[in-house]
Design an enzyme around this catalytic site. Structure first.
Site, PDB file in Angstrom:
ATOM      1  CB  CYS A 299      -1.001  -0.077   1.012  1.00 34.17           C
ATOM      2  SG  CYS A 299      -2.272   1.149   0.983  1.00 34.17           S
TER       3      CYS A 299
ATOM      4  CG  HIS B 168      -3.599  -3.762   2.809  1.00 30.02           C
ATOM      5  ND1 HIS B 168      -2.785  -3.605   3.769  1.00 30.02           N
ATOM      6  CD2 HIS B 168      -4.287  -2.889   2.139  1.00 30.02           C
ATOM      7  CE1 HIS B 168      -2.598  -2.074   3.880  1.00 30.02           C
ATOM      8  NE2 HIS B 168      -3.509  -1.732   2.931  1.00 30.02           N
TER       9      HIS B 168
ATOM     10  CD  GLU C  82      -1.458  -6.618   5.006  1.00 30.39           C
ATOM     11  OE1 GLU C  82      -1.713  -5.557   5.434  1.00 30.39           O
ATOM     12  OE2 GLU C  82      -0.901  -7.034   3.711  1.00 30.39           O
TER      13      GLU C  82
END
Length: 678
Positions: free
Chosen positions: A467, A600, A602
């Site tokens: 990001c 993102h 994750e």
């Protein structure tokens, strides 16, 4: 008389409207449909009864004595254990704070903001639920006081209560129960129909004023669903006083007594302690808390939270829960074979891989919880022990060098390789194997992140920017390679003459904060087409796909008007959105692993199914990138770029200049040695 008559006509209209259609849905997502469920009219309260799934079972997890006992992990592990018994499980998190969601909360205040597939910004515990249960939750799986009150006030403004006095009981408590029932039947595992069991976590600690309406609602709810459909697991603390070395039960006794006084009876006690509960302690708790000894389990401290489901299984917690829910003859014995094997691998890791986390919220490690988990999943997959070097981004900046040279020197020494006085033959010591720059908002520490990206690109250290991390990588390239020394993001400098990163046009048009995940019409995550796919995309998770499906949370994007100039200088934008205008993935072709992504990754990483991008970072950091790519069935182009086994054999960038490759592009966590984070 005219006034009274007007109100009477309005009441008649509302009654006819409500009689002709039933409102279903949660919060503002409600819609009017033909009545397919019975709408009960309580003459005393004039309330609509929510749709109720008669076969649904509920497990409520509460906490007592102190906060931070691990209710979220306990709820996740209970869900995993029940899922291993062949049951379908969903989860709900109740947060008693007045915020509508976690989107505007400081990471220092509440940890990371976890983003769901439908764009919901929620508490980090929902990330634990998704990772442990491998499910996909929605924003309605997170209930807050703000959401409940907003829903009730909106109904009051529309006249849905027909002029009644709106009160906490019954209107707020009814709204809570209706929300739970409706959210519980939302499929979260990709299968049709509702789950078998809904695990509900009540945030906060028993006795908190803000949670009183929820406790009252849950007390009513347990009575409504009836015996055999509701099980309460109370997580409490059994401290050990160092002076006498004795486990003390009084805090738990008071907590259970307080819970009982509020109308909720504990069926199971999950006792947090530093060691296994003694038999006499269990007997005492059973006597004073009115809970059978076989329903008291110990959650003692472990170095690896993946062991907790195994602890629960070994203490027959699943049998206690299934017995309370009348499911003993239906569910099978838990099958945690794969989970056990993965836990053993984790426990046996000893070869370290050291990753620098360059961020601005490192004062609270939970601010980057999902990033840590994704790194852990990838490191276990590469059979490496993860060591995280926490680096405060602002400590890398020149202003820190003037104000506090020692902190500045320590921050840079944690990143760089340098000859140690104690090393043999001048061997390089210290330093990190890879650098990760996570997302964030605001200008504090941005210059430090840019310097970290510059060091990674020039020193051939594997780099992953997420990001904001991707945006600062672009800014650094524009400054160092294009010579645009004032290149910046309009988030940090609105007057820059070289805006590499700009406010997203649709956000400007709406004049509101963009939803964190740009959803399609069906409310699912955005899908991003990619062109000229880099090799890392072919890692296990992405396979041969021509698109990636990830979650977003940002208001700024790389300036489309500067793309051609950046690409002409050697920066490669290998992933774009479906329109082809928004940049999603960027890489340095001549670098062993220098990747930036706008999304993102994750948030979708799972134990046993790590994110491809994190796997690439860990593999490149420990010299396994070639083997990882070959394992995926794709030939690595690394050698063509001067890279061998994930390590650079020659510098491609010197003194801020790039030399283009003629062969194309290479398309417990230990923290500073101070404790363990999971």
């Amino acid at each position: 008389m005219i006034w009274r008559g007007g109100w009477q006509l309005w009441f008649d209209f509302r009654i006819e409207k409500l009689a002709g259609a039933a409102r279903i849905g949660v919060g503002e997502a409600s819609e009017v449909v033909e009545p397919t469920t019975e709408v009960s009219r309580d003459r005393d309260r004039d309330r609509e009864v929510a749709f109720f799934a008669p076969n649904m079972k509920y497990v409520l997890v509460t906490g007592g004595v102190v906060s931070g006992l691990g209710k979220g992990v306990t709820a996740s592990c209970i869900g995993l254990l029940l899922k291993s018994c062949g049951l379908r499980v969903t989860s709900i998190k109740i947060d008693p704070y007045l915020n509508s969601d976690a989107g505007t909360m400081s990471p220092f205040e509440h940890g990371e903001v976890f983003v769901l597939d439908d764009g919901g910004e929620v508490d980090l515990d929902l990330g634990n639920y998704e990772r442990f249960l491998d499910i996909t939750l929605m924003r309605d799986n997170n209930i807050t006081t703000g959401k409940i009150y907003k829903s009730v006030i909106n109904k009051e403004r529309k006249g849905d209560y027909l002029g009644k006095t709106v009160q906490v009981v019954p209107h707020i408590t009814d709204a809570i129960q209706e929300w739970i029932e409706r959210a519980a039947i939302i499929p979260v595992d990709g299968k049709d129909g509702p789950a078998d069991i809904c695990v509900i976590e009540l945030g906060g600690t028993i006795g908190d004023i803000e949670s009183m309406p929820f406790i009252e609602a849950l007390g009513q709810f347990s009575y409504r669903v009836g015996p055999g459909n509701f099980c309460l697991v109370h997580v409490s603390l059994v401290p050990v006083l160092n002076v006498v070395g004795e486990q003390k039960t009084k805090p738990t006794q008071h907590s259970v007594r307080g819970l009982r006084g509020l109308g909720l009876m504990s069926n199971i006690l999950a006792c947090r302690s530093t060691k296994v509960l003694d038999d006499n302690v269990k007997g005492k708790l059973s006597q004073f808390c009115h809970v059978p000894e076989e329903n008291i389990v110990t959650l003692y401290d472990v170095p690896n939270i993946w062991r907790i489901p195994l602890l629960l299984r070994d203490q027959k917690a699943h049998q206690a829960i299934l017995k309370e829910l009348n499911l003993l003859g239906i569910a099978r014995e838990p099958d945690l074979t794969e989970w056990t094997a993965r836990t053993k691998v984790y426990d046996m890791l000893h070869d370290p891989v050291k990753i620098a986390m360059v961020g601005k919220y490192i004062g609270l490690k939970d601010s980057y919880l999902s990033v840590l988990k994704a790194l852990l999943h990838a490191s276990v997959g590469c059979r490496r022990k993860l060591v995280v070097e926490w680096v405060e981004a602002s400590h890398l900046e020149d202003i820190t060098a003037k104000e506090d040279p020692d902190i500045y020197r320590a921050a840079w020494n944690s990143l760089k390789l340098f000859p140690s006085k104690d090393s043999l033959n001048g061997r390089l010591m210290q330093g990190v194997d890879g650098i990760l720059v996570p997302g964030g908002f605001g200008d504090r520490g941005v210059q430090g992140k840019i310097l970290a990206a510059k060091y990674a690109s020039e020193s051939k250290v594997p780099f992953l920017g997420i990001c904001l991390g991707m945006q600062i990588a672009v800014i650094e390239f524009a400054r160092s390679v294009l010579g645009l020394h004032d290149a910046n993001s309009t988030e940090f400098d609105t007057k820059t003459t070289n805006p590499c990163v700009i406010f997203m046009p649709e956000v400007v048009q709406k004049l509101i904060w963009e939803e964190p995940c740009v959803c399609d019409q069906g409310g699912h995550t955005s899908r991003f087409l990619t062109a000229n796919l880099p090799s890392f995309v072919f890692l296990s998770r992405y396979g041969d796909s021509t698109f990636v499906d990830e979650r977003h949370r940002h208001r700024y994007e790389v300036n489309p008007e500067m793309i051609s100039e950046l690409e002409a200088a050697g920066l490669s934008f290998v992933g774009r959105d479906e329109s082809g205008r928004r940049m999603e993935i960027v890489e340095l072709p001549s670098h062993p692993y220098f990747i930036g992504v706008q999304f993102h990754p994750e948030f979708k990483s799972r134990p046993g199914k790590p994110s491809a991008l994190f796997s690439g970072l860990i593999a490149a950091s420990c010299g396994q990138l070639d083997s990882l790519l070959n394992k995926s069935g794709h030939v690595s182009k690394a050698m063509a770029n001067g890279i061998s086994n994930g390590k650079a054999t020659s510098k491609a960038r010197q003194n801020g200049n790039y030399f283009k490759s003629s062969k194309g592009s290479l398309n417990g966590v230990y923290s500073n040695g101070n404790g363990v984070h999971h």
